[in-house]
Design a protein around this motif. Structure first.
Motif, mmCIF file in Angstrom:
data_model
loop_
_atom_site.group_PDB
_atom_site.id
_atom_site.type_symbol
_atom_site.label_atom_id
_atom_site.label_comp_id
_atom_site.label_asym_id
_atom_site.label_seq_id
_atom_site.Cartn_x
_atom_site.Cartn_y
_atom_site.Cartn_z
ATOM 1 N N PRO A 276 0.673 -0.991 0.117
ATOM 2 C CA PRO A 276 -0.020 -0.066 -0.326
ATOM 3 C C PRO A 276 1.378 1.067 -0.199
ATOM 4 C CG PRO A 276 -0.193 -0.633 1.884
ATOM 5 C CD PRO A 276 0.651 -2.330 1.227
ATOM 6 N N GLU B 150 -0.967 4.496 -0.266
ATOM 7 C CA GLU B 150 -1.720 5.684 0.273
ATOM 8 C C GLU B 150 -3.552 5.572 0.983
ATOM 9 O OE1 GLU B 150 -1.951 8.843 -2.338
ATOM 10 O OE2 GLU B 150 0.928 9.191 -2.712
ATOM 11 N N GLN C 63 -5.936 0.321 7.629
ATOM 12 C CA GLN C 63 -5.851 1.411 6.874
ATOM 13 C C GLN C 63 -6.875 1.478 5.132
ATOM 14 O OE1 GLN C 63 -4.464 5.387 7.607
ATOM 15 N NE2 GLN C 63 -3.996 5.009 9.641
ATOM 16 N N MET C 64 -5.935 0.633 4.239
ATOM 17 C CA MET C 64 -5.719 0.830 3.229
ATOM 18 C C MET C 64 -6.886 -0.612 3.545
ATOM 19 S SD MET C 64 -5.355 0.157 0.442
ATOM 20 C CE MET C 64 -3.705 1.725 0.238
ATOM 21 N N THR D 183 -10.156 1.294 3.402
ATOM 22 C CA THR D 183 -10.460 2.403 2.577
ATOM 23 C C THR D 183 -12.027 2.467 1.860
ATOM 24 O OG1 THR D 183 -9.073 4.361 1.552
ATOM 25 C CG2 THR D 183 -9.179 2.328 0.994
ATOM 26 N N HIS E 227 -11.008 5.066 -2.878
ATOM 27 C CA HIS E 227 -9.758 5.075 -3.514
ATOM 28 C C HIS E 227 -9.271 5.216 -2.767
ATOM 29 C CE1 HIS E 227 -7.091 7.373 -5.337
ATOM 30 N NE2 HIS E 227 -6.500 8.252 -4.970
ATOM 31 N N CYS E 228 -7.583 4.772 -3.597
ATOM 32 C CA CYS E 228 -6.568 4.118 -2.613
ATOM 33 C C CYS E 228 -5.482 4.286 -3.840
ATOM 34 C CB CYS E 228 -6.905 3.066 -1.639
ATOM 35 S SG CYS E 228 -7.294 1.577 -2.931
ATOM 36 N N SER E 229 -3.593 4.352 -3.310
ATOM 37 C CA SER E 229 -3.072 3.360 -4.238
ATOM 38 C C SER E 229 -1.867 2.842 -3.822
ATOM 39 C CB SER E 229 -1.857 5.544 -4.482
ATOM 40 O OG SER E 229 -3.027 6.298 -4.298
ATOM 41 N N TRP E 230 -1.660 1.765 -4.644
ATOM 42 C CA TRP E 230 -0.756 1.180 -4.250
ATOM 43 C C TRP E 230 0.046 0.796 -5.288
ATOM 44 C CZ3 TRP E 230 -1.426 -3.674 -1.369
ATOM 45 C CH2 TRP E 230 -2.247 -3.433 -0.500
ATOM 46 N N ASP F 27 -2.820 4.759 -9.225
ATOM 47 C CA ASP F 27 -4.388 4.810 -8.307
ATOM 48 C C ASP F 27 -5.754 4.310 -8.991
ATOM 49 O OD1 ASP F 27 -2.711 7.034 -7.062
ATOM 50 O OD2 ASP F 27 -3.404 8.371 -8.949
ATOM 51 N N ASN G 6 -15.072 -0.950 0.829
ATOM 52 C CA ASN G 6 -14.134 -0.978 0.756
ATOM 53 C C ASN G 6 -12.712 -1.488 -0.299
ATOM 54 O OD1 ASN G 6 -13.890 -4.017 2.192
ATOM 55 N ND2 ASN G 6 -14.500 -2.113 4.537
ATOM 56 N N PHE G 7 -12.010 -1.719 0.329
ATOM 57 C CA PHE G 7 -10.856 -1.772 -1.035
ATOM 58 C C PHE G 7 -10.523 -3.637 -0.658
ATOM 59 C CE2 PHE G 7 -6.598 -2.924 -2.862
ATOM 60 C CZ PHE G 7 -6.785 -2.234 -4.062
#
Length: 406
Positions: free
Chosen positions: A88, A90, A96-97, A100, A103-106, A149, A158-159
């Motif tokens: 992860p 962001e 947290q990831m 989330t 939106h998220c970023s890996w 992203d 959630n993710f």
């Protein structure tokens, strides 16, 4: 021994394709168990493990859980793009990831990258009876991978739910087969809890509730820690000498209770798997840092690859005192667990501080994991592997197991 100048070719052995286990045995704990004890080799069945272990000892497991890290997208042109989640970015915190939304970023590896130079990839799927659309956008290089992203149009999901729905479990590449539904269960340990790995800590795949109960009946205390296994675990050593090989960095988490237990057991543990070894041995060097500088922050506690091999005249701290330094650090910071990362490489010339016995599978030729085993058995790895090859043991992730007692 000059560890950096070890030639990786000296850790080669013939591994026929038919000795690589493509699938696990039907019952996990019916795998074969090689016992290496003070230079002598014998064998048994894994469900008899407890009878070879000393009572009133401490066994440490890695409770990480493999995520469905492989995602497939198709461009409008028809080109297939694979996105492999590495770690992860962001938010960077694993817990947290996975919680989330939107939106998220890996940091990712991307297959068929030449077909994805611009624009976003879109995938539509159904989850909980709702149609959801997720968009992947390439942002550029990030660490050892590429920053991607992810945006999706339903913030009630959630993710973790997304990858459970559309992701694929990433079995090891050397199995040379597609992931099957059965892998979702067999490629997880029975005690896996904390999501984050892209490969299983495979020494733990042999354990069953029956074996764990037998350990408790033999007065063997069981504790857990977390190391999220990265894709770098499969990275081959391409340099002639190991000083040219860069180890991957992996997230670790060790709870206060586990550190207290380690102290109570005289900083002595039986490690289940090389990931537990790397975490436990890293604790010593974290405690050593804190001995020399009590004002460090958690982000300063990362263990670098060659740290154990530095000219360490200060390495006079006992393992127990190193662990006590970590407890004092947690007290000062008001923390219940240590969260950091390690890049440690363990190879011949390394002196083990905490791990006294090791349960592990049989590893690939010319791999850093084989170097770790060689260091543990004082260079006697060929006796172990020759026995395994001549006695019909199965190798690698879904293969058989060994108990190593130097």
């Amino acid at each position: 021994m000059d560890t950096k100048h070890i030639y990786i070719k000296d850790f080669n052995y013939p591994l026929p394709e038919d000795r690589i286990a493509k699938f696990p045995v039907k019952e996990r704990d019916h795998s074969k168990l090689l016992i290496y004890r003070h230079g002598e080799v014998s064998e048994d069945v894994f469900y008899n493990l407890a009878k070879y272990l000393p009572t009133d000892s401490l066994m440490i497991f890695n409770n990480t859980k493999v995520i469905q890290a492989r995602m497939h997208f198709q461009k409008e042109t028809g080109a297939l793009i694979e996105i492999f989640l590495l770690e992860p970015a962001e938010p960077s915190d694993y817990e947290q990831m996975f919680q989330t939304t939107g939106h998220c970023s890996w940091s990712c590896l991307v297959g068929n990258l030449k077909k994805w130079k611009t624009g976003s990839l879109v995938k539509e799927f159904c989850i909980n009876g709702k149609t959801v659309q997720i968009k992947a956008t390439l942002r550029g290089e990030y660490g050892t991978g590429l920053l991607v992203d992810f945006d999706w149009n339903d913030t009630t999901i959630n993710f973790a739910e997304i990858i459970d729905c559309i992701g694929e479990l990433p079995i090891p590449p050397y199995l040379n087969r597609e992931t099957q539904d059965s892998d979702k269960m067999t490629y997880q340990t029975v005690y896996s809890k904390i999501k984050g790995s892209v490969a299983a800590p495979t020494a733990g795949l042999h354990f069953t509730d029956r074996v764990l109960s037998d350990l408790r009946n033999h007065c063997i205390d069981c504790e857990e820690l977390t190391l999220h296994v990265g894709a770098g675990t499969f990275k081959p050593v391409k340099s002639e000498m190991i000083e040219g090989h860069e180890m991957h960095s992996e997230y670790i988490c060790v709870k206060r209770k586990t550190i207290e237990k380690l102290i109570n057991y005289g900083a002595s543990a039986i490690a289940v798997g090389t990931t537990s070894v790397r975490t436990l041995e890293s604790l010593y060097y974290i405690g050593l840092k804190l001995q020399n500088n009590k004002d460090l922050h958690e982000e300063d506690l990362h263990v670098n690859q060659w740290e154990p091999y530095a000219d360490n005249s200060m390495e006079l701290v006992s393992p127990i005192d190193a662990l006590k330094n970590i407890l004092e650090f947690l007290d000062r910071k008001g923390l219940d667990a240590l969260h950091t990362s390690t890049q440690i490489i363990i190879a011949p010339g390394y002196k083990y501080k905490i791990v006294k016995m090791l349960i592990t599978n049989f590893h690939q030729p010319q791999s850093t994991l084989l170097l770790l085993v060689s260091a543990f058995v004082n260079g006697d790895w060929k006796k172990i592997y020759n026995y395994a090859l001549s006695h019909d043991f199965r190798f690698l992730s879904y293969g058989d197991s060994s108990l190593l007692i130097p």
